[in-house]
Design a protein around this motif. Sequence first.
Motif, PDB file in Angstrom:
ATOM      1  N   ARG A  52      -4.793   2.963  -4.511  1.00 23.13           N
ATOM      2  CA  ARG A  52      -4.051   1.749  -4.176  1.00 23.13           C
ATOM      3  C   ARG A  52      -4.206   0.632  -5.188  1.00 23.13           C
ATOM      4  O   ARG A  52      -3.471  -0.336  -5.150  1.00 23.13           O
ATOM      5  CB  ARG A  52      -4.492   1.231  -2.796  1.00 23.13           C
ATOM      6  CG  ARG A  52      -3.705   1.848  -1.654  1.00 23.13           C
ATOM      7  CD  ARG A  52      -4.302   3.122  -1.168  1.00 23.13           C
ATOM      8  NE  ARG A  52      -3.483   3.718  -0.102  1.00 23.13           N
ATOM      9  CZ  ARG A  52      -3.935   4.618   0.748  1.00 23.13           C
ATOM     10  NH1 ARG A  52      -5.186   5.018   0.687  1.00 23.13           N
ATOM     11  NH2 ARG A  52      -3.148   5.135   1.663  1.00 23.13           N
ATOM     12  N   VAL A 106     -11.932   0.127   5.610  1.00 25.37           N
ATOM     13  CA  VAL A 106     -11.591   1.282   4.772  1.00 25.37           C
ATOM     14  C   VAL A 106     -12.858   1.887   4.172  1.00 25.37           C
ATOM     15  O   VAL A 106     -13.057   3.112   4.191  1.00 25.37           O
ATOM     16  CB  VAL A 106     -10.610   0.865   3.653  1.00 25.37           C
ATOM     17  CG1 VAL A 106     -10.403   2.010   2.664  1.00 25.37           C
ATOM     18  CG2 VAL A 106      -9.283   0.425   4.247  1.00 25.37           C
ATOM     19  N   THR A 107     -13.725   1.028   3.643  1.00 24.15           N
ATOM     20  CA  THR A 107     -14.969   1.510   3.045  1.00 24.15           C
ATOM     21  C   THR A 107     -15.816   2.257   4.066  1.00 24.15           C
ATOM     22  O   THR A 107     -16.337   3.350   3.798  1.00 24.15           O
ATOM     23  CB  THR A 107     -15.766   0.332   2.468  1.00 24.15           C
ATOM     24  OG1 THR A 107     -14.969  -0.332   1.477  1.00 24.15           O
ATOM     25  CG2 THR A 107     -17.064   0.804   1.833  1.00 24.15           C
ATOM     26  N   ALA A 148     -11.922  -2.944  -1.434  1.00 23.41           N
ATOM     27  CA  ALA A 148     -11.210  -2.433  -0.260  1.00 23.41           C
ATOM     28  C   ALA A 148     -11.614  -3.218   0.979  1.00 23.41           C
ATOM     29  O   ALA A 148     -12.710  -3.780   1.039  1.00 23.41           O
ATOM     30  CB  ALA A 148     -11.549  -0.959  -0.057  1.00 23.41           C
ATOM     31  N   TRP A 195     -10.079   4.192  -2.724  1.00 23.80           N
ATOM     32  CA  TRP A 195      -9.114   3.101  -2.497  1.00 23.80           C
ATOM     33  C   TRP A 195      -8.613   2.530  -3.817  1.00 23.80           C
ATOM     34  O   TRP A 195      -7.413   2.362  -4.024  1.00 23.80           O
ATOM     35  CB  TRP A 195      -9.765   2.011  -1.656  1.00 23.80           C
ATOM     36  CG  TRP A 195      -8.956   0.755  -1.535  1.00 23.80           C
ATOM     37  CD1 TRP A 195      -9.021  -0.351  -2.343  1.00 23.80           C
ATOM     38  CD2 TRP A 195      -7.945   0.463  -0.558  1.00 23.80           C
ATOM     39  NE1 TRP A 195      -8.131  -1.314  -1.926  1.00 23.80           N
ATOM     40  CE2 TRP A 195      -7.453  -0.841  -0.839  1.00 23.80           C
ATOM     41  CE3 TRP A 195      -7.422   1.168   0.525  1.00 23.80           C
ATOM     42  CZ2 TRP A 195      -6.465  -1.446  -0.071  1.00 23.80           C
ATOM     43  CZ3 TRP A 195      -6.432   0.562   1.294  1.00 23.80           C
ATOM     44  CH2 TRP A 195      -5.959  -0.726   0.991  1.00 23.80           C
ATOM     45  N   THR A 205     -16.040   6.142  -1.899  1.00 22.22           N
ATOM     46  CA  THR A 205     -15.491   4.829  -1.543  1.00 22.22           C
ATOM     47  C   THR A 205     -14.631   4.245  -2.662  1.00 22.22           C
ATOM     48  O   THR A 205     -13.911   3.274  -2.441  1.00 22.22           O
ATOM     49  CB  THR A 205     -16.621   3.841  -1.204  1.00 22.22           C
ATOM     50  OG1 THR A 205     -17.537   3.767  -2.304  1.00 22.22           O
ATOM     51  CG2 THR A 205     -17.371   4.292   0.049  1.00 22.22           C
ATOM     52  N   THR A 259       0.845   4.095  -2.866  1.00 24.43           N
ATOM     53  CA  THR A 259       0.555   5.485  -2.513  1.00 24.43           C
ATOM     54  C   THR A 259       1.663   6.406  -3.011  1.00 24.43           C
ATOM     55  O   THR A 259       1.402   7.492  -3.545  1.00 24.43           O
ATOM     56  CB  THR A 259       0.399   5.627  -0.990  1.00 24.43           C
ATOM     57  OG1 THR A 259      -0.652   4.766  -0.543  1.00 24.43           O
ATOM     58  CG2 THR A 259       0.054   7.059  -0.606  1.00 24.43           C
ATOM     59  N   VAL A 283       0.836  -1.205   0.000  1.00 24.13           N
ATOM     60  CA  VAL A 283       0.000   0.000   0.000  1.00 24.13           C
ATOM     61  C   VAL A 283       0.870   1.255   0.000  1.00 24.13           C
ATOM     62  O   VAL A 283       0.602   2.215  -0.730  1.00 24.13           O
ATOM     63  CB  VAL A 283      -0.957  -0.012   1.215  1.00 24.13           C
ATOM     64  CG1 VAL A 283      -1.584   1.364   1.426  1.00 24.13           C
ATOM     65  CG2 VAL A 283      -2.045  -1.057   1.017  1.00 24.13           C
TER      66      VAL A 283
END
Length: 226
Positions: free
Chosen positions: A225, A207-208, A203, A221, A218, A154, A150
């Motif tokens: 990522r 996270v969501t 995700a 992600w 949403t 990022t 991740v």
Amino acid sequence: MAQPIPNPNPILPDDPEYLPIHTRNYEVRAFKVNDNEILLWGAVRDDKPAGMYVLEDSETLTIHHMVVQLRVSYPMMEILDASAELKEFPHKECPGIGIKYKGLIGLSIARGFTHKVRELFGGPRGCTHTTALLQAMGPVAIQCGWSMRVVKMTEAFETGAERPEMTPEQREMGFKSNLNTCHIWDEEGEQVRKIRAGLDIGAPLSVTRRLEKLGRDTGEWGRVRG
């Protein structure tokens, strides 16, 4: 990257209306050293309530406190260096066992780690509490594999670098350490089938939910990522 803010949500519910007699805490933290190395810090501590062992004492009494540091290669997940320190212990002979945990060097912290730890340090071959701590640290190393990927994605997003397509071999390597660790990661199951087919598994639910709570898209992600 910003330093983490402590989670304000307690792990356990409020204490029941009974006499507290013992508390054991485990804590494991992981750090990215560089693209090829992870540092794991782990600690276990046993505390007795104030006044239980030493009458009229106002402070909690620590009976055990062990700290382990592991340097782990990534993505191979092999232990490069290890140290175990017994900081609080009930018997003066206890700390002498710490050096034995150098025997972790060279082991994989992924598949078979728990079994190997029991084999090398279980029972009279080690310290019960240090060995229990190691067994708690193994799964953290696996979680770090996801974190390292991740962070990499990022960084690519923030610099505008093109995200390379993963080959089937790279996808397989990415989740290999998770295979058959639980029912979700059954190698014959739906989750693994989707990943091997190059499909999106979405995700993590946490996270969501967090993105929804923040009022954000949403789909963020997936864009950042992948």
